[in-house]
Design a protein around this motif. Structure first.
Motif, PDB file in Angstrom:
ATOM      1  N   VAL A 210       0.798  -1.165   0.234  1.00 59.30           N
ATOM      2  CA  VAL A 210       0.076  -0.022   0.222  1.00 59.30           C
ATOM      3  C   VAL A 210       0.734   1.367  -0.082  1.00 59.30           C
ATOM      4  CG1 VAL A 210      -1.941  -1.125   1.139  1.00 59.30           C
ATOM      5  CG2 VAL A 210      -0.081   0.131   2.511  1.00 59.30           C
ATOM      6  N   GLN A 211       0.184   2.354  -0.427  1.00 61.55           N
ATOM      7  CA  GLN A 211       1.030   3.597  -0.432  1.00 61.55           C
ATOM      8  C   GLN A 211       0.535   4.450   0.970  1.00 61.55           C
ATOM      9  OE1 GLN A 211       3.540   4.776  -2.368  1.00 61.55           O
ATOM     10  NE2 GLN A 211       3.633   6.443  -1.134  1.00 61.55           N
ATOM     11  N   LEU A 212       1.646   4.730   1.681  1.00 57.72           N
ATOM     12  CA  LEU A 212       1.133   5.744   2.590  1.00 57.72           C
ATOM     13  C   LEU A 212       1.695   7.070   2.553  1.00 57.72           C
ATOM     14  CD1 LEU A 212       2.154   3.171   5.861  1.00 57.72           C
ATOM     15  CD2 LEU A 212      -0.005   3.369   4.578  1.00 57.72           C
ATOM     16  N   TYR A 222      -6.459   8.492   8.103  1.00 56.07           N
ATOM     17  CA  TYR A 222      -5.556   8.487   9.088  1.00 56.07           C
ATOM     18  C   TYR A 222      -4.181   8.398   8.732  1.00 56.07           C
ATOM     19  CZ  TYR A 222      -9.913   6.572  11.324  1.00 56.07           C
ATOM     20  OH  TYR A 222     -11.011   6.542  12.059  1.00 56.07           O
ATOM     21  N   LEU A 224      -1.488   6.905   8.729  1.00 62.28           N
ATOM     22  CA  LEU A 224      -0.890   5.766   9.035  1.00 62.28           C
ATOM     23  C   LEU A 224       0.797   5.808   8.926  1.00 62.28           C
ATOM     24  CD1 LEU A 224      -3.276   3.396   7.042  1.00 62.28           C
ATOM     25  CD2 LEU A 224      -3.371   4.057   9.568  1.00 62.28           C
ATOM     26  N   LEU A 473      -3.909  -1.734  19.718  1.00 56.67           N
ATOM     27  CA  LEU A 473      -4.861  -1.970  18.763  1.00 56.67           C
ATOM     28  C   LEU A 473      -4.436  -1.811  17.285  1.00 56.67           C
ATOM     29  CD1 LEU A 473      -8.013  -0.145  20.578  1.00 56.67           C
ATOM     30  CD2 LEU A 473      -7.693  -2.546  20.297  1.00 56.67           C
ATOM     31  N   ALA A 477      -4.553  -4.038  14.059  1.00 60.98           N
ATOM     32  CA  ALA A 477      -5.110  -3.837  12.622  1.00 60.98           C
ATOM     33  C   ALA A 477      -4.307  -4.047  11.634  1.00 60.98           C
ATOM     34  CB  ALA A 477      -5.536  -2.323  12.567  1.00 60.98           C
ATOM     35  N   ARG A 503     -11.657  -7.154   4.744  1.00 58.36           N
ATOM     36  CA  ARG A 503     -12.974  -6.605   4.413  1.00 58.36           C
ATOM     37  C   ARG A 503     -12.631  -5.423   3.275  1.00 58.36           C
ATOM     38  NH1 ARG A 503     -16.477  -6.020   9.337  1.00 58.36           N
ATOM     39  NH2 ARG A 503     -15.213  -4.181   9.619  1.00 58.36           N
TER      40      ARG A 503
ATOM     41  N   VAL C 398      -9.004   7.656  -1.461  1.00 64.97           N
ATOM     42  CA  VAL C 398      -7.921   7.507  -0.295  1.00 64.97           C
ATOM     43  C   VAL C 398      -7.058   6.277  -0.526  1.00 64.97           C
ATOM     44  CG1 VAL C 398      -7.445   7.505   2.003  1.00 64.97           C
ATOM     45  CG2 VAL C 398      -9.154   8.954   1.157  1.00 64.97           C
ATOM     46  N   PRO C 399      -5.669   6.104  -0.609  1.00 63.40           N
ATOM     47  CA  PRO C 399      -5.060   4.809  -0.474  1.00 63.40           C
ATOM     48  C   PRO C 399      -5.058   4.146   0.785  1.00 63.40           C
ATOM     49  CG  PRO C 399      -3.499   6.783  -0.732  1.00 63.40           C
ATOM     50  CD  PRO C 399      -4.941   7.308  -0.766  1.00 63.40           C
ATOM     51  N   ALA C 400      -4.755   3.145   0.598  1.00 63.61           N
ATOM     52  CA  ALA C 400      -4.558   2.245   2.146  1.00 63.61           C
ATOM     53  C   ALA C 400      -6.017   2.125   2.847  1.00 63.61           C
ATOM     54  CB  ALA C 400      -3.500   2.822   2.962  1.00 63.61           C
ATOM     55  N   ASP C 402      -8.204   0.121   3.295  1.00 69.93           N
ATOM     56  CA  ASP C 402      -8.546  -1.040   3.957  1.00 69.93           C
ATOM     57  C   ASP C 402      -7.940  -1.176   5.204  1.00 69.93           C
ATOM     58  OD1 ASP C 402      -9.639  -3.691   3.995  1.00 69.93           O
ATOM     59  OD2 ASP C 402      -7.574  -4.465   3.763  1.00 69.93           O
ATOM     60  N   LEU C 403      -6.764  -0.443   5.307  1.00 69.55           N
ATOM     61  CA  LEU C 403      -6.002  -0.657   6.632  1.00 69.55           C
ATOM     62  C   LEU C 403      -6.607   0.527   7.469  1.00 69.55           C
ATOM     63  CD1 LEU C 403      -2.122  -0.782   5.861  1.00 69.55           C
ATOM     64  CD2 LEU C 403      -3.300  -1.994   7.450  1.00 69.55           C
ATOM     65  N   MET C 404      -7.059   1.420   6.962  1.00 72.88           N
ATOM     66  CA  MET C 404      -7.776   2.418   7.744  1.00 72.88           C
ATOM     67  C   MET C 404      -9.060   1.835   8.346  1.00 72.88           C
ATOM     68  SD  MET C 404      -7.267   6.071   5.729  1.00 72.88           S
ATOM     69  CE  MET C 404      -5.593   6.389   4.841  1.00 72.88           C
ATOM     70  N   ARG C 405      -9.692   1.138   7.526  1.00 73.88           N
ATOM     71  CA  ARG C 405     -11.007   0.562   8.068  1.00 73.88           C
ATOM     72  C   ARG C 405     -10.406  -0.406   9.350  1.00 73.88           C
ATOM     73  NH1 ARG C 405     -14.972   2.121   4.530  1.00 73.88           N
ATOM     74  NH2 ARG C 405     -14.466   1.708   2.579  1.00 73.88           N
ATOM     75  N   ARG C 406      -9.518  -1.151   8.936  1.00 75.99           N
ATOM     76  CA  ARG C 406      -9.245  -1.891  10.080  1.00 75.99           C
ATOM     77  C   ARG C 406      -8.609  -1.453  11.305  1.00 75.99           C
ATOM     78  NH1 ARG C 406      -5.343  -5.672   6.086  1.00 75.99           N
ATOM     79  NH2 ARG C 406      -4.197  -6.085   7.814  1.00 75.99           N
ATOM     80  N   VAL C 407      -8.083  -0.175  11.379  1.00 76.47           N
ATOM     81  CA  VAL C 407      -7.724   0.530  12.502  1.00 76.47           C
ATOM     82  C   VAL C 407      -9.005   0.918  13.247  1.00 76.47           C
ATOM     83  CG1 VAL C 407      -6.730   2.739  13.189  1.00 76.47           C
ATOM     84  CG2 VAL C 407      -5.444   1.379  11.539  1.00 76.47           C
ATOM     85  N   LYS C 408      -9.913   1.608  12.071  1.00 75.69           N
ATOM     86  CA  LYS C 408     -11.191   1.902  12.698  1.00 75.69           C
ATOM     87  C   LYS C 408     -11.776   0.737  13.611  1.00 75.69           C
ATOM     88  CE  LYS C 408     -15.199   4.460  13.182  1.00 75.69           C
ATOM     89  NZ  LYS C 408     -15.291   5.536  13.708  1.00 75.69           N
ATOM     90  N   ASP C 409     -11.857  -0.477  12.903  1.00 75.00           N
ATOM     91  CA  ASP C 409     -12.711  -1.406  13.522  1.00 75.00           C
ATOM     92  C   ASP C 409     -12.051  -1.815  14.945  1.00 75.00           C
ATOM     93  OD1 ASP C 409     -14.288  -1.571  11.623  1.00 75.00           O
ATOM     94  OD2 ASP C 409     -13.382  -3.266  10.452  1.00 75.00           O
ATOM     95  N   GLN C 410     -10.825  -1.583  15.255  1.00 66.67           N
ATOM     96  CA  GLN C 410     -10.032  -1.863  16.235  1.00 66.67           C
ATOM     97  C   GLN C 410     -10.379  -0.903  17.324  1.00 66.67           C
ATOM     98  OE1 GLN C 410      -8.234  -4.537  17.199  1.00 66.67           O
ATOM     99  NE2 GLN C 410      -8.418  -5.675  15.135  1.00 66.67           N
ATOM    100  N   VAL C 423     -13.306   9.724   5.670  1.00 64.89           N
ATOM    101  CA  VAL C 423     -12.717   8.943   4.605  1.00 64.89           C
ATOM    102  C   VAL C 423     -13.377   7.575   4.358  1.00 64.89           C
ATOM    103  CG1 VAL C 423     -10.697  10.140   4.329  1.00 64.89           C
ATOM    104  CG2 VAL C 423     -10.837   7.879   5.603  1.00 64.89           C
ATOM    105  N   GLY C 424     -13.949   7.433   3.134  1.00 66.14           N
ATOM    106  CA  GLY C 424     -14.524   6.273   2.974  1.00 66.14           C
ATOM    107  C   GLY C 424     -15.661   5.677   3.652  1.00 66.14           C
ATOM    108  N   ILE C 426     -15.889   6.049   6.743  1.00 65.07           N
ATOM    109  CA  ILE C 426     -15.329   5.636   8.322  1.00 65.07           C
ATOM    110  C   ILE C 426     -16.083   6.772   9.142  1.00 65.07           C
ATOM    111  CG2 ILE C 426     -13.652   5.822   9.868  1.00 65.07           C
ATOM    112  CD1 ILE C 426     -11.880   4.475   7.765  1.00 65.07           C
TER     113      ILE C 426
END
Lengths: 518, 461, 426
Positions: A210-212, A222, A224, A473, A477, A503, C398-400, C402-410, C423-424, C426
């Protein structure tokens, strides 16, 4: 918790490289023995033969990083040549449930790149191209194995440099810097790696790329990138790093001031900050550290000094001149008995050489030593130094002090001789007590070396269970399987619960309003 | 998890863990790499970026830190594996790591001790043995080298060498032999030196001069220039006829007994000459001669004499700076890139003096080469034993040299001159290449700068 | 049936309210003034301590209430409207400056503290928190959540470069700290980074610690008119690659031309010297002043405008080499666009009339967004009249994600923190 050499120490309980039996009891995942074979098979198809190391004597050369105190022979070492190969190796690990540890130049001082006996060590030393220099954008894009100083060398013809300058900048890699959020002598004015990295191509622990962030600042979503910088390899591996370039200053002035004691040097430091001057660096060395530096590189520091300050100012010429006069005056007002000003780059280099080689130089005055790294509020400096001196006197353990005085980042070097029974233990005790002093004064257990394996056990002294749980957390993730550099940073891993299936986007039922996700 | 050995045991210096039979380890008891020196390494990694093989391959085992770690493994009882030997063999011995090391690790001593053990204890392949045999029956013997000169000159004159290079015939027979051939310089006419040359003007010192093996036979002009410059600067120069090889190649490749034999003879030859200094113009020879005290430390008959001898050894650039210039320097309008020979810069710490000498010449513009600390790949006979990495390093060095845009490359070692000239020829940017002392000689003799540059070659028809 | 449901809802609401009242001294019915970008919440809780925020969040968790955190409400309409808002957690009661260690150049405050109030305290020691107050009256917490920045970012960075410690309350009420009160600190993950710019969707910030800078002795401003995108670009490049060490490089742009202004700060003599240098670099048409030009540090729109009086407000980010392209795209928008921001950092703000046709506004946003993306950047619609906003992709791709959703989910597995604002979705 130490940077010893020549000692035969194994890790303390729950801290160090834990054998499989112990890891199971702490909930740490342990890879099945046949899993590594599966990974090896897949890796051979991805990475050229010379980048796959499985012979025992070769593997052993990777068993420790810059903190040689902890040693674990990895099951496999892989040296990928590009991002595709690296991501493929991570994916192979993820699918086999095999832990992996990323390593750059192996200079870290907290055991952050300590391998796993049941895992793969991924070395970025062959990914060392400066991919793109964009002076107009004040950015460069580099591979993670590029050496810190080589970035500055590459961009110097454009009038720029890369500001973070850890003491090991001539050898440490940008990928390692990113993992550790490395600082350096000049971070007082310029900040740390996190302030100088604007983007990364990132391999998450499941092998996704992925690109951050990116070339431009303020990427929506976020931050990241902000989270992975300083995450010590526990959230994945960078395959490309976009760094911010800083304009080479018009003027650099370096001053060396000799004081009778660290108290006076500390007072001078406070006076400079109070004056509103922000030097690029204020570094302090005490008498013992000076002795070591003299033995190693002969920087010719003022004779008889109980402490020296190395102060550097940079920026626009007019400004520097004015501030330099103020700094000189404040040093004299606070008891400097000798002030030397570097008149050319050679003299500047010599002044810095004494400081930058100080850690390794201590090897000249003591067979073994621990490099400590703690932070205190700058104003607590005189008091903490007195307390350290007291610790040293009462225990008979010698402590040399080298530190970034400007930002209160201490690097006490705790000396001992392993051949003297009990000496190592006494040193460990003093070293630990110094960290407690840092915490007591509202500081931190690490300013730049990282937590790694070395200080994971100290994390609960600085953070409570809720703090650590919340930090993890983020880990859950990124890495629900807990395979990316497991066992580092956190004393006990958080169980991430059910590993959520990946997901992508919103579930169709949820989107249609049929179901809600709880 | 592994344990490091205790610093000492009741056996005193025993490098092997107590209770571990020494037979099992990589090393025997005769001068193994010193465990205490190994222990000096704090694993900081500062050596990595200066190590040519690490720069090429990025592998821990091919770095000084990794090689020391392999020694440590051996001291801890690991057997000497082919892998270990391969990585030690690949070390160029350039000693850039010694310069870089903040902890003062004496890697030079460690790798020499290790190499001696390898030569004694490790079974090499027949081909490898044959090649090493050939090298050591040739290079340290000026007379044999002289015999080789004829055929080589013949080959070069007829253009046979270019034909062989073009066809790759030699390369196919043996890449190492091909490397040997490609390194041989275009040979000039040998100039014999008289045994004694008197100083011009008042005598300031009496110096002995090492003529060397490769230097003497392949670069006779350098020896002549050395003698002339010493003479011009007020030295009586003695060139003992009885001198032979200094033993550097043997010493750097683990042939300990052979190196000691050469050392004793050379000490004998120069003691007899009764000189204040022994002057060397080949960096590799000079660095070994300065180490005779260590090499012969176990020899009661020679120990003290070796120390006295080593104390008199000076590189030509060192003695000239020590004495200070008296002869007039005539201007040379020329830009010069100075290449630090590893055995001069890293092994002897002589970096400032050659630059100072060059700067003293009016008109000379000195340019620095990027990655100056990195070896050119010559490293004694390394380029013959390990042609591929040597070639890569040579090309890298050539590119950095060409990038300076200088008219002339100056260095102080015959190995470097051969290696770099071959690489520069490959790069297609021909430039002049001379020894430091040849530039000085030209200036003092008032020879025009163009004499130092390569002739315009008419060969492209 | 529906009446039963309604009455059970009412019972549940009453229970939830009781729980909130037990958690926090001040719980009130929300009024129209509490609208969150058009979404009406039921209640407003006004806790005064981190512990109270924690109790409020626990109560909300127990009753499945959706929470929207709010500081001083100055940017409550920014971003996308939340999908739902049961309770607004208003932090204006957390208004204490906790600490100012002048010798250590650090200060901390509770999240509801106004930025200006903190500035006033540290100014006493000749220091400042180097964050421009681009939205007057903003709180510390809101500034963190929206990651606002102004002209000074060229020299001293943004919130992410200055926040050194943070206390947050999670959706489940757990209180957690990260960072500390020293500038240099790499112990543990930097959670502060994650909450910066998160629009309240990850956790409620209750306390923050910052590094400070000394207040400069002097400032000067050097302005030069720029006639077209190419000139704006060239002059910006001239300045950033020069040795004038600009503290800010601001561009004010409308109708195809503008003014570039540098701010120089530091010791008086140095500023004087660099002002002359800047005048030289920028040529004859440049002028110097000790006073900031009109609108300095303000976004190019009326912050007081509400509802349909709002304009379409955007934030554009791009690599510096993209400035000329971005300005050209702005000029070609077909609607009058006002632009102001940091040409030196590659972050500018723009706005177009609020009555722009939705389709046209969408086209402008997409075109500008594509230009920013081409130069490694992004475009976010910060605010717009409701009807226009509905028709726009506020956050863009917004790139990444999926990872952001995972952070949100946690952090917020039930998605009860300002869902849909970010974003997305969320």
């Amino acid at each position: 918790m130490s940077g010893t050499h020549g000692t035969n120490t194994t890790a303390g309980p729950g801290v160090g490289p834990t054998p499989p039996e112990a890891t199971e009891s702490t909930g740490q995942a342990v890879a099945r023995p046949d899993a590594i074979e599966a990974v090896l098979g897949r890796v051979r198809a991805i990475v050229p033969a010379e980048g796959v190391i499985s012979e025992h004597s070769r593997l052993r050369t990777y068993e420790c990083d810059g903190l040689a105190h902890y040693k674990v022979t990895p099951a496999l070492v892989v040296i990928p040549e590009d991002a595709r190969q690296l991501a493929g190796v991570v994916r192979a690990c993820a699918e086999a449930g095999v832990p992996f540890v990323a390593r750059g130049s192996g200079t870290g001082l907290s055991g952050g790149a300590l391998p796993r006996a049941d895992g793969v060590l991924i070395v970025t030393a062959r990914m060392r191209s400066v991919l793109d220099i964009r002076a107009e954008d004040q950015r460069a894009v580099v591979e993670p194995g590029v050496i810190n100083l080589d970035v500055s060398r590459a961009v110097a013809p454009h009038g720029y440099y890369y500001a973070p300058d850890p003491s090991s900048q001539q050898v440490c890699s940008i990928g390692g810097n990113l993992a550790e959020n490395s600082g350096g002598a000049h971070c007082l004015k310029y900040g740390f790696t996190t302030n100088h990295v604007t983007g990364a191509e990132w391999v998450s622990p499941d092998g996704d790329v992925v690109q951050l962030g990116g070339l431009a600042p303020d990427t929506p979503g976020y931050d990241l990138l902000g989270a992975v910088v300083g995450s010590e390899g526990t959230l994945g591996v960078a395959t490309k790093v976009t760094v911010r370039l800083t304009r080479l200053p018009e003027e650099v002035r370096t001053l060396l001031a000799g004081f009778a004691s660290t108290d006076e040097a500390g007072a001078a430091t406070s006076a400079i900050i109070a004056e509103g001057v922000v030097p690029a660096a204020i570094e302090m060395m005490d008498a013992l550290a000076i002795e070591a530096a003299e033995a190693a590189v002969q920087p010719n520091y003022p004779a008889g000094a109980g402490a020296v300050l190395v102060i550097e100012l940079d920026g626009a010429a007019d400004e520097v001149e004015h501030e330099f006069a103020a700094v000189e005056r404040l040093c004299r007002d606070n008891g400097a008995f000798e002030i030397r000003v570097a008149s050319d780059p050679t003299e500047r280099a010599l002044i810095w050489k004494g400081r930058k080689s100080a850690f390794a130089a201590v090897g000249r005055i003591s067979p073994d030593y621990i490099v400590q790294d703690g932070v205190i509020p700058r104003t607590a400096l005189p008091e903490v130094l007195r307390e350290i001196a007291h610790l040293s006197e009462s225990s008979g353990v010698r402590v040399a002090n080298v530190f970034h005085a400007g930002d209160g980042n201490l690097h006490p070097l705790v000396l001992f001789d392993e051949s003297v029974p009990g000496s190592g233990e006494a040193a460990e005790k003093v070293s630990g007590a110094i960290l407690d002093l840092c915490i007591k004064h509202g500081g931190s257990i690490t300013g730049e070396h990282g937590v790694g394996i070395d200080k994971a056990a100290y994390m609960p002294r600085m953070f409570n269970d809720e703090d650590l749980d919340t930090m993890q957390l983020v880990r859950c993730a990124f890495d629900p399987q807990n395979i990316s550099n497991p066992g580092k940073v956190f004393p006990t891993p958080r169980l991430c619960g059910e590993v959520p299936g990946k997901r992508k986007g919103v579930h169709p039922l949820q989107e249609a309003g049929v179901a809600e996700v709880f | 998890m592994t344990q490091t050995p205790p610093q000492s045991s009741q056996a005193g210096q025993g490098p092997v863990e107590v209770g571990m039979p020494s037979l099992m380890g990589a090393f025997d008891d005769h001068r193994p790499p010193d465990a205490a020196l190994v222990g000096d390494c704090v694993h900081c990694g500062f050596c990595l970026p200066t190590c040519p093989t690490y720069v090429l391959w990025g592998e821990e085992m091919d770095s000084p830190r990794g090689r020391i770690y392999l020694m440590k493994e051996g001291l801890e009882g690991e057997p000497m594996t082919d892998a270990m030997v391969q990585h030690w063999d690949r070390c160029l011995g350039c000693m850039a790591c010694v310069t870089a090391c903040p902890s003062g690790v004496q890697y030079d001593k460690l790798i020499e001790a290790t190499r001696a053990q390898v030569e004694r204890r490790h079974e090499r392949t027949a081909k490898d043995r044959a090649l090493r045999g050939l090298i050591f029956s040739l290079f340290p013997h000026p007379r044999r080298l002289r015999l080789l000169r004829g055929p080589l000159r013949g080959v070069q004159r007829t253009g046979l060498d270019r034909w062989m290079r073009r066809t790759g015939l030699l390369e196919r027979l043996s890449p190492q032999l091909a490397a040997m051939e490609s390194l041989a310089p275009r040979l000039g006419r040998p100039i014999p030196l008289p045994e004694r040359i008197s100083a011009k003007g008042p005598r300031r010192a009496t110096v002995g001069m090492l003529t060397g093996c490769v230097q003497g036979e392949f670069f006779p002009g350098v020896n002549a220039a050395t003698a002339r410059v010493l003479q011009a600067e007020g030295c009586d120069v003695v060139v003992p006829r009885s001198q032979g090889c200094c033993g550097a190649l043997s010493h750097h490749n683990g042939r300990e007994a052979e190196a000691q034999k050469y050392a004793r003879s050379l000490i004998d030859a120069f003691e007899a000459a009764g000189v204040d200094y022994v002057i060397v113009n080949a960096a590799g020879c000079g660095s070994t001669m300065k180490e005779y005290a260590d090499l012969l430390s176990d020899d009661p008959a020679y120990r003290d004499r070796a120390r006295a001898f080593s104390g008199k050894v000076r590189d030509i650039s060192e003695i000239l700076v020590e004495l200070g210039p008296v002869a007039t320097r005539h201007p040379l309008e020329i830009s010069v890139a100075y290449h630090d020979a590893c055995h001069l810069g890293h092994a002897q710490g002589v970096r400032a003096q050659p630059r100072e000498l060059l700067r003293q010449i009016p008109g000379v513009e000195l340019r620095e080469i990027a990655e100056a600390e990195l070896c050119c790949g010559s490293a004694g006979i390394y380029n013959i034993l390990n042609p591929e990495p040597a070639r890569e390093l040579g090309d890298r060095k050539a590119a950095n040299i060409v990038a300076t845009g200088a008219d002339l490359l100056v260095t102080a070692n015959p190995g470097c001159l051969m290696q770099v000239s071959a690489a520069i020829e490959r790069s297609g940017h021909p430039m002049g290449m001379v020894h430091t002392v040849e530039v000085l000689d030209a200036s003092i003799s008032g020879v025009p700068a163009s004499e130092l540059l390569p002739p315009q070659r008419p060969e492209r028809s | 049936m529906s009446e039963t449901r309604a009455s059970s809802r009412a019972t549940e609401n009453a229970a939830a309210r009781r729980a909130l009242e037990e958690a926090c001294g001040r719980v009130e019915d929300a009024t129209e003034a509490d609208l969150v970008d058009g979404v009406q919440p039921d209640l407003v809780a006004r806790p005064t301590s981190t512990a109270e925020v924690s109790e409020v969040m626990r109560a909300a968790a127990a009753h499945g209430l959706v929470v929207v955190p709010r500081g001083r409400g100055t940017k409550i309409t920014w971003g996308a409207p939340p999908a739902r808002a049961d309770v607004v957690v208003d932090t204006s009661g957390l208004d204490q400056v906790l600490e100012h260690a002048a010798g250590d150049l650090v200060a901390g405050a509770q999240a509801g503290t106004r930025l200006a109030a903190l500035q006033e305290v540290v100014a006493g020691a000749g220091q400042r928190l180097a964050i421009d107050e681009t939205v007057p009256g903003a709180s510390i917490g809101g500034t963190i959540a929206a990651a606002t920045s102004g002209p000074g970012r060229v020299a001293t960075g943004t919130v992410r470069d200055l926040l050194i410690g943070v206390t947050v309350v999670r959706a489940d009420g757990v209180v957690a700290k990260a960072g500390g009160r020293v500038v240099k600190n790499v112990a543990g993950y930097d959670l502060g980074k994650l909450v910066i710019g998160s629009f309240g969707t990850l956790a409620v910030v209750t306390e923050a610690m910052f590094r400070l800078h000394p207040e400069p002795d002097a400032r000067s401003y050097v302005s030069v008119p720029v006639a077209d995108p190419a000139e704006a670009h060239r002059r910006t490049q001239d300045v950033v690659h020069s040795q004038v060490v600009a503290g800010a490089v601001e561009l004010d742009w409308s109708a195809g031309a503008g003014t570039l202004t540098l701010m120089l700060q530091g010791v008086a003599r140095g500023v004087e010297g660099r002002t002359s240098t800047a005048l030289r670099v920028l040529g004859d048409s440049a002028t110097a002043s000790t006073r900031a030009p009109e609108g300095w540090g303000r976004y190019p729109w009326d912050l007081g405008a509400t509802g349909d009086d709002r304009r379409v407000d955007m934030k554009l980010a791009f690599a510096l080499s993209g400035l000329s392209d971005v300005l050209t795209a702005v000029d070609a928008a077909g609607v009058p666009v006002r632009l102001r921001g940091s040409a030196g950092a590659g972050v500018v703000y723009a706005s177009m009339p609020g009555d722009t046709d939705v389709a046209q506004a969408g086209a402008v946003v997409e075109r500008l967004r594509a230009t920013c993306a081409k130069h490694g950047g992004s475009l976010v619609v910060l605010d717009a009249p409701a009807a226009v906003k509905r028709g726009l992709d506020v956050w863009g791709p917004v790139p990444a994600l999926d990872l952001m959703r995972r952070v949100k989910d946690q952090f917020d597995p039930d998605h009860r923190l300002a869902p849909g604002r970010f974003v997305g979705g969320i």
